[in-house]
Design a protein around this motif. Structure first.
Motif, PDB file in Angstrom:
ATOM      1  N   GLY A  43       0.773  -1.229   0.000  1.00  0.00           N
ATOM      2  CA  GLY A  43       0.000   0.000   0.000  1.00  0.00           C
ATOM      3  C   GLY A  43       0.800   1.272   0.000  1.00  0.00           C
ATOM      4  N   ALA A  44       2.106   1.202   0.189  1.00  0.00           N
ATOM      5  CA  ALA A  44       2.893   2.438   0.192  1.00  0.00           C
ATOM      6  C   ALA A  44       4.201   2.209  -0.533  1.00  0.00           C
ATOM      7  N   ILE A  45       4.655   3.222  -1.219  1.00  0.00           N
ATOM      8  CA  ILE A  45       5.975   3.167  -1.828  1.00  0.00           C
ATOM      9  C   ILE A  45       6.939   3.774  -0.838  1.00  0.00           C
ATOM     10  N   ARG A  99      -5.385  -3.543 -14.910  1.00  0.00           N
ATOM     11  CA  ARG A  99      -6.448  -2.562 -15.111  1.00  0.00           C
ATOM     12  C   ARG A  99      -5.832  -1.324 -15.760  1.00  0.00           C
ATOM     13  N   PRO A 100      -6.607  -0.546 -16.501  1.00  0.00           N
ATOM     14  CA  PRO A 100      -6.052   0.659 -17.137  1.00  0.00           C
ATOM     15  C   PRO A 100      -5.483   1.627 -16.099  1.00  0.00           C
ATOM     16  N   LEU A 101      -4.309   2.136 -16.383  1.00  0.00           N
ATOM     17  CA  LEU A 101      -3.647   3.093 -15.496  1.00  0.00           C
ATOM     18  C   LEU A 101      -3.295   4.320 -16.333  1.00  0.00           C
ATOM     19  N   GLU A 102      -4.051   5.406 -16.123  1.00  0.00           N
ATOM     20  CA  GLU A 102      -3.850   6.574 -16.977  1.00  0.00           C
ATOM     21  C   GLU A 102      -2.483   7.213 -16.780  1.00  0.00           C
ATOM     22  N   GLU A 103      -1.832   7.006 -15.641  1.00  0.00           N
ATOM     23  CA  GLU A 103      -0.512   7.592 -15.427  1.00  0.00           C
ATOM     24  C   GLU A 103       0.627   6.722 -15.962  1.00  0.00           C
ATOM     25  N   ALA A 104       0.308   5.556 -16.544  1.00  0.00           N
ATOM     26  CA  ALA A 104       1.328   4.651 -17.073  1.00  0.00           C
ATOM     27  C   ALA A 104       2.021   5.268 -18.292  1.00  0.00           C
ATOM     28  N   LYS A 129      19.168 -25.515 -10.033  1.00  0.00           N
ATOM     29  CA  LYS A 129      18.293 -25.349  -8.867  1.00  0.00           C
ATOM     30  C   LYS A 129      18.200 -23.878  -8.517  1.00  0.00           C
ATOM     31  N   GLY A 130      17.081 -23.255  -8.834  1.00  0.00           N
ATOM     32  CA  GLY A 130      16.900 -21.845  -8.537  1.00  0.00           C
ATOM     33  C   GLY A 130      15.484 -21.410  -8.853  1.00  0.00           C
ATOM     34  N   ALA A 131      15.105 -20.253  -8.380  1.00  0.00           N
ATOM     35  CA  ALA A 131      13.803 -19.668  -8.681  1.00  0.00           C
ATOM     36  C   ALA A 131      14.055 -18.442  -9.547  1.00  0.00           C
ATOM     37  N   TYR A 132      13.575 -18.464 -10.775  1.00  0.00           N
ATOM     38  CA  TYR A 132      13.811 -17.400 -11.740  1.00  0.00           C
ATOM     39  C   TYR A 132      12.548 -16.567 -11.886  1.00  0.00           C
ATOM     40  N   ARG A 133      12.637 -15.301 -11.440  1.00  0.00           N
ATOM     41  CA  ARG A 133      11.482 -14.415 -11.401  1.00  0.00           C
ATOM     42  C   ARG A 133      11.463 -13.500 -12.626  1.00  0.00           C
ATOM     43  N   PHE A 134      10.367 -13.549 -13.379  1.00  0.00           N
ATOM     44  CA  PHE A 134      10.140 -12.690 -14.534  1.00  0.00           C
ATOM     45  C   PHE A 134       9.128 -11.643 -14.074  1.00  0.00           C
ATOM     46  N   SER A 135       9.637 -10.474 -13.675  1.00  0.00           N
ATOM     47  CA  SER A 135       8.803  -9.427 -13.087  1.00  0.00           C
ATOM     48  C   SER A 135       8.533  -8.332 -14.119  1.00  0.00           C
ATOM     49  N   VAL A 136       7.287  -7.879 -14.156  1.00  0.00           N
ATOM     50  CA  VAL A 136       6.879  -6.800 -15.051  1.00  0.00           C
ATOM     51  C   VAL A 136       6.396  -5.644 -14.179  1.00  0.00           C
ATOM     52  N   TYR A 137       6.877  -4.451 -14.476  1.00  0.00           N
ATOM     53  CA  TYR A 137       6.526  -3.250 -13.719  1.00  0.00           C
ATOM     54  C   TYR A 137       5.958  -2.206 -14.673  1.00  0.00           C
ATOM     55  N   THR A 138       4.850  -1.596 -14.311  1.00  0.00           N
ATOM     56  CA  THR A 138       4.353  -0.427 -15.032  1.00  0.00           C
ATOM     57  C   THR A 138       4.905   0.791 -14.309  1.00  0.00           C
ATOM     58  N   LEU A 139       5.450   1.723 -15.080  1.00  0.00           N
ATOM     59  CA  LEU A 139       6.110   2.887 -14.499  1.00  0.00           C
ATOM     60  C   LEU A 139       5.382   4.171 -14.873  1.00  0.00           C
ATOM     61  N   ARG A 140       5.454   5.142 -13.991  1.00  0.00           N
ATOM     62  CA  ARG A 140       4.802   6.428 -14.234  1.00  0.00           C
ATOM     63  C   ARG A 140       5.695   7.387 -15.013  1.00  0.00           C
ATOM     64  N   THR A 181       7.569   2.743 -10.022  1.00  0.00           N
ATOM     65  CA  THR A 181       6.591   1.655 -10.137  1.00  0.00           C
ATOM     66  C   THR A 181       5.203   2.055  -9.631  1.00  0.00           C
ATOM     67  N   ILE A 182       4.187   1.769 -10.488  1.00  0.00           N
ATOM     68  CA  ILE A 182       2.791   1.974 -10.078  1.00  0.00           C
ATOM     69  C   ILE A 182       1.989   0.674 -10.186  1.00  0.00           C
ATOM     70  N   ALA A 183       2.580  -0.355 -10.815  1.00  0.00           N
ATOM     71  CA  ALA A 183       1.936  -1.676 -10.895  1.00  0.00           C
ATOM     72  C   ALA A 183       3.040  -2.712 -11.075  1.00  0.00           C
TER      73      ALA A 183
END
Length: 189
Positions: free
Chosen positions: A30-32, A77-82, A144-155, A177-179
């Motif tokens: 909830g907070a950056i 969801r649509p993010l107008e600041e994206a 042996k590992g956990a490979y994270r494919f992370s996507v970030y929407t930025l303002r 980051t906003i999403a």
């Protein structure tokens, strides 16, 4: 001597990835961190025709294959600041800490990347130098590992200078980051 320096760089990058991941994880509550006003972080659904959550990373997308980066799709969801999108591929386990790909300034209207997008990234995007010292997708090798494919929407756009370190680029992504969303592959087939 070079091996020791490389090991230190990997450890430093792993510490930075952990710090950035902590900031982003905290932001999902909830907070950056570092801003005076709480902001909600929207969720992004991340998928791939070739990857499944919690399943092994197909060998063709590892250092034993020839496919390069896997295809990825995302929606929220649509993010107008994206303004832009960033992708970070990393792992943070005892066996395989590192950053394997950072692609940023992808136009916000883009919702998917095809296979091997690191070789032909979207126009206007940039790729950071990853843990190995290479810019672009560096296929993981540790089975042996956990490979994270992370996507970030930025303002906004990630402004990068040639002297910027990987940690600087990751910090800028975290600050904008906003999403966010993630698809995690566990181990390599």
């Amino acid at each position: 001597m070079g091996l020791c320096n490389g090991t230190r760089r990997v450890r430093r990058a792993a510490v930075m990835v952990t710090a950035v991941a902590s900031v982003l994880a905290a932001s999902g509550c909830g907070a950056i961190v570092g801003t005076s006003e709480a902001q909600e972080i929207a969720r992004i659904n991340v998928s791939s025709p070739d990857l499944r959550e919690g399943r092994p990373l197909p060998r063709q997308f590892s250092c034993q294959g020839t496919q390069g980066s896997p295809p990825l799709r995302w929606s929220s969801r649509p993010l107008e600041e994206a303004e832009t999108v960033a992708i970070v591929v990393d792992s943070n386990s005892a066996e395989s800490s590192g950053v394997y790909w950072v692609l940023y300034n992808i136009p916000a209207t883009t919702t998917e990347l095809g296979p091997n997008a690191a070789e032909d990234p979207p126009e206007g995007s940039g790729q950071a130098t990853v843990t190995s010292g290479k810019a672009g997708y560096e296929p993981p090798c540790v089975v042996k590992g956990a490979y994270r494919f992370s996507v970030y929407t930025l303002r906004g756009k990630v402004e990068e200078e040639h002297s910027d370190s990987l940690s600087d680029v990751l910090r800028r992504i975290a600050d904008l980051t906003i999403a966010r969303g993630r698809l995690t592959a566990v181990n390599i087939e």
